[in-house]
Design an enzyme around this catalytic site. Structure first.
Site, short mmCIF file in Angstrom:
data_model
loop_
_atom_site.label_atom_id
_atom_site.label_comp_id
_atom_site.label_asym_id
_atom_site.label_seq_id
_atom_site.Cartn_x
_atom_site.Cartn_y
_atom_site.Cartn_z
N LYS A 496 0.84 -1.20 0.00
CA LYS A 496 0.00 0.00 0.00
C LYS A 496 0.88 1.25 0.00
O LYS A 496 2.07 1.19 0.24
CB LYS A 496 -0.90 -0.01 1.23
N TYR A 725 15.12 31.88 3.11
CA TYR A 725 13.95 32.69 3.41
C TYR A 725 13.92 33.13 4.88
O TYR A 725 14.32 32.38 5.78
CB TYR A 725 12.67 31.90 3.11
#
Length: 830
Positions: A496, A725
């Site tokens: 999965k 940033y």
């Protein structure tokens, strides 16, 4: 008798087996099989059903019969009645039978054979000796790293009447194995490369391991070794040599030897190695700079000197050494193609291995081979390419694109779709006009043809961040867990969430081959994609949704049923979709024993049994539960309570049905911690990917995934300035700052910024500086000797996914499943 062909009667006599001839006609045996994926010519193949600790070859007999194989060596006579048309040789031990047959075959030939052993470098030394000696000899050699108790006999079986030199490698993992391999290889020249820690746990001491390896040279005329490996030198001195009258050829950097190594000078692209031999100064230059390559080249140098090659000729050939491709890579290509790149060498032996890998990929029915001239084979072109054409026909290749004058001249031999070009440039000029769509493309070319340029053109354009998945490690982990299960316990493998980020189809495909009993996905669409890609194993869907029930029935996907509502809805879908009143769809019943997420509770059991019995078109194939804390010793009592409650609830269901209903509760962590609760099946998930619940278990597993990127730019940034940033990265001193091509859009967690996370460059941990950006981040690479374009390990060797999870205060599951789809997955098999 032609030593290249054997009858079944001869094989039975050599192996001491009893031949039971079937109804089908029996032809000569030319090919030996131990792997059902590697059929070259079914009618001329003999399959040995070898029983290992983790897998029994007898399980593949049915599939092989369907593929046309009719000849088998087995230990279990019950197969004779099941397949009356096939021929069976019944022996006491199939591995011993294989070894006896190969040993008998070897005795028919008297040419020189080089036997190579050691902890590291065996395959490279073997391949380089092949490159260096093939101008003068017809050489038979081990394919890739076929050096085991199975690999060596398969290698020696390849000896043909026109060969005049053999080069075989031999590896061992426990005492007593090398004596067997010596009887098969019978080397006349021996090379021991070095001694290291591999398989040390199976030997009393390093000396014991050296003694075992030296058994390969019991009957050698010459033995080559490096005196600087003191355990090797000591044992050889104490044993008065390897064999009676055997000659030793030594080399050393530190002490007097036949080949005395002097200065080793490295440049950016090559290495000059100077030495003294026979009182003369000599040297070679190799196009490699790493220490391992230097050592491997010296072993080859010593071998050529021993074989009386002219030093000038040795120097010329050493400069032309090419890298040894130790793995086959599978990458995403343009137009929904898959690319297998094996473009370092081209010979018929490695071509066979590459075609086997090609046939393991089931994504596309169409298969294209781009093949260069096969150089310096020592054979006439007509004979060589006739064999290549037969091989392509047997392997089901759809199209051949040949590159080179020699293969082009033999175009009429190939009875498939084909195109030929005189050289790589001619192909590249025409490549935009060639149709490549929905197919698997194998690139197989000698280094001089520069097929890496073709690979670059055909690969899907993506940025340089990749997730590498080692399929060998995945299977090693599977086998580690299998060895700890009862023989009757089945395995359900979890694929999965894109197989924990590793890629659903590729992982499911190799697990299917290795006979995993069940696969499990989270949602139906994952299962549908696997079915469309050719996966036929049973698939359980753990989070079935109402809108997907019809497609689940259509694609034979088996839902987890966790409530009366899902039971009724799926029942209705089966009635709508299946018209056969006798058909019964498999379902898996989920019981809630304490996780309190999904599942029927204890008070639901009686009603559940009544409802299931009334739904005649459903068939319960398993009941299971989910453990809440199987990896946490603090909750062991609770885990055992869950398991005991599961026993009661499962009995409350299973006792009302006459057929066998599987029961399963354990996940990866539980397999080792609660062996008493294996029941009928276990569910293996994160453990397959090399992530364990305990430190002792972790040391036995191999990490499957490595996330890599590269340096885009490096600049010097002064102390007191900021990086990134919001000016979060404040430098306290001057630093070398590297910008690398991975950011949070690739799955790199922003919490790793500002020194929390690290990456590895040239073996050095480099901290992340400033905030993680969307597509990139910055590292402090001061002291790492980094260059623009260098490889960066985000997680892998040196900084594992467990280390990253610890820095993030999370679990490895989250990191693996967060790697975004835009990161290219590269699958490789060594």
């Amino acid at each position: 008798m032609n030593p290249d062909i054997y009858t079944l009667e001869q094989v039975a006599k050599i192996t001491g087996g009893d031949l039971h001839a079937g109804s089908a006609g029996a032809g000569p045996v030319k090919y030996l099989l131990t792997d059902s994926r590697k059929i070259i010519n079914a009618e001329a193949s003999l399959f040995f059903a070898i029983q290992g600790d983790r897998r029994d070859g007898h399980e593949f007999i049915g599939d092989l019969c369907k593929a046309g194989v009719k000849n088998f060596v087995v230990t279990k006579a019950n197969w004779i009645e099941k397949f009356p048309e096939a021929h069976f040789i019944v022996v006491k031990n199939t591995l011993l039978a294989l070894q006896l047959l190969a040993s008998s075959h070897r005795q028919k030939f008297s040419f020189p054979v080089i036997g190579i052993t050691g902890s590291n470098g065996k395959t490279v030394v073997k391949e380089w000796l092949y490159q260096l000696l093939r101008e003068d000899h017809n050489i038979v050699r081990s394919p890739k790293s076929y050096n085991s108790q199975i690999g060596v006999p398969l290698s020696v079986w390849q000896i043909k009447p026109d060969d005049d030199l053999g080069i075989f490698e031999a590896g061992i993992s426990r005492p007593g194995e090398m004596i067997t391999l010596e009887k098969i290889i019978k080397p006349t020249i021996g090379i021991i490369t070095n001694i290291g820690e591999a398989h040390a746990e199976n030997f009393e001491s390093v000396d014991a391991k050296v003694l075992e390896k030296l058994n390969l040279f019991k009957n050698c005329e010459e033995v080559i070794y490096c005196k600087d490996y003191l355990p090797i030198h000591k044992i050889i001195k104490e044993s008065d040599g390897i064999s009676d009258g055997g000659h030793l050829f030594t080399w050393s950097r530190k002490t007097r030897a036949h080949l005395q190594i002097g200065r080793v000078s490295k440049s950016t692209s090559d290495t000059l190695i100077q030495a003294v031999f026979d009182n003369s100064f000599i040297s070679i230059r190799i196009p490699f700079t790493d220490d391992a390559s230097v050592e491997n080249a010296i072993h080859c140098w010593a071998t050529m000197l021993l074989m009386k090659f002219d030093q000038d000729e040795i120097s010329r050939r050493m400069e032309m050494l090419s890298p040894v491709a130790m793995r086959l890579e599978l990458k995403e290509g343009i137009n929904n193609c898959s690319i297998i790149n094996d473009s370092y060498n081209s010979d018929i032996g490695s071509l066979t291995i590459a075609l086997d890998f090609l046939n393991q990929q089931k994504q596309h029915s169409r298969k294209t081979l781009i093949l260069s001239d096969i150089l310096q084979s020592g054979r006439k072109d007509a004979t060589l390419y006739a064999d290549v054409a037969a091989l392509l026909r047997e392997k089901g290749v759809s199209r051949l694109i040949g590159v080179g004058e020699h293969i082009s001249e033999q175009a009429e031999l190939f009875g498939i779709e084909k195109t030929f070009y005189k050289n790589t440039d001619e192909l590249l000029n025409d490549i935009s006009g060639i149709s490549f769509h929905n197919e698997t493309i194998l690139l197989k070319g000698a280094r001089m043809f520069g097929f890496e340029r073709i690979s670059k053109m055909l690969q899907q354009k993506a940025h340089e961040t990749v997730l590498e998945i080692n399929l060998n490690s995945l299977i090693n982990n599977l086998n580690y867990y299998r060895a700890r299960l009862h023989s009757e316990t089945k395995v359900m493998a979890m694929v999965k969430a894109l197989s924990y980020g590793s890629g659903s189809y590729e992982i499911a495909n190799i697990l299917q081959f290795h006979k995993v009993d069940y696969l499990a996905v989270a949602y139906a669409d994952e299962g549908v994609e696997l079915r469309k890609a050719g996966i036929t194993s049973p698939i359980m869907v753990m989070s079935p949704e109402e809108q997907s029930f019809d497609s689940m029935v259509t694609y034979n996907l088996e839902p987890e049923i966790y409530s009366f509502r899902t039971l009724q809805l799926f029942s209705d879908a089966v009635k709508r979709t299946i018209k056969d009143p006798e058909a019964r769809m498999p379902v898996h019943i989920k019981l809630d024993t304490g996780m309190h997420r999904l599942g029927f509770t204890q008070k639901d059991i009686n009603e559940l049994v009544v409802r299931i019995k009334n739904l005649k078109h459903l068939k319960v194939v398993s009941v299971f539960t989910h453990l809440a804390a199987s990896d946490d010793p603090a909750h062991d009592d609770f885990t055992r309570q869950q398991c005991e409650l599961f026993k009661q609830m499962a009995d409350g269901v299973c006792n009302h049905f006459s057929r066998k209903i599987l029961r399963h509760v354990l996940n990866s962590a539980g397999i080792l911690r609660y062996p008493e609760y294996q029941f009928d099946m276990v569910r293996l998930g994160i453990g397959l990917h090399g992530i364990a619940a305990t430190g002792s278990e972790q040391s036995q597993l191999e990490f499957v995934s490595t996330l890599k990127t590269s340096i885009s730019q490096i600049k010097t940034v002064n102390a007191g300035t900021t990086v990134g940033y919001n000016r979060k990265g404040v430098l306290s001193k001057d630093a070398q700052i590297a910008t690398v091509s991975i950011g949070y859009a690739d799955g790199l967690n922003r919490k790793l910024g500002n020194g929390t996370g690290k990456m590895v460059i040239n073996g050095m941990l480099c901290p992340i500086v400033g905030s993680v950006c969307m597509d990139m981040c910055m590292l402090d690479v001061t002291g790492a000797d980094a260059k623009e374009g260098d490889e960066v390990i985000v997680f892998g060797s040196g900084y594992t996914i467990i280390d990253m999870a610890r820095d993030l205060d999370t679990i490895p599951y989250e990191i693996l499943t967060s790697v975004s789809h835009r990161v290219k997955r590269v699958y490789y098999q060594e």
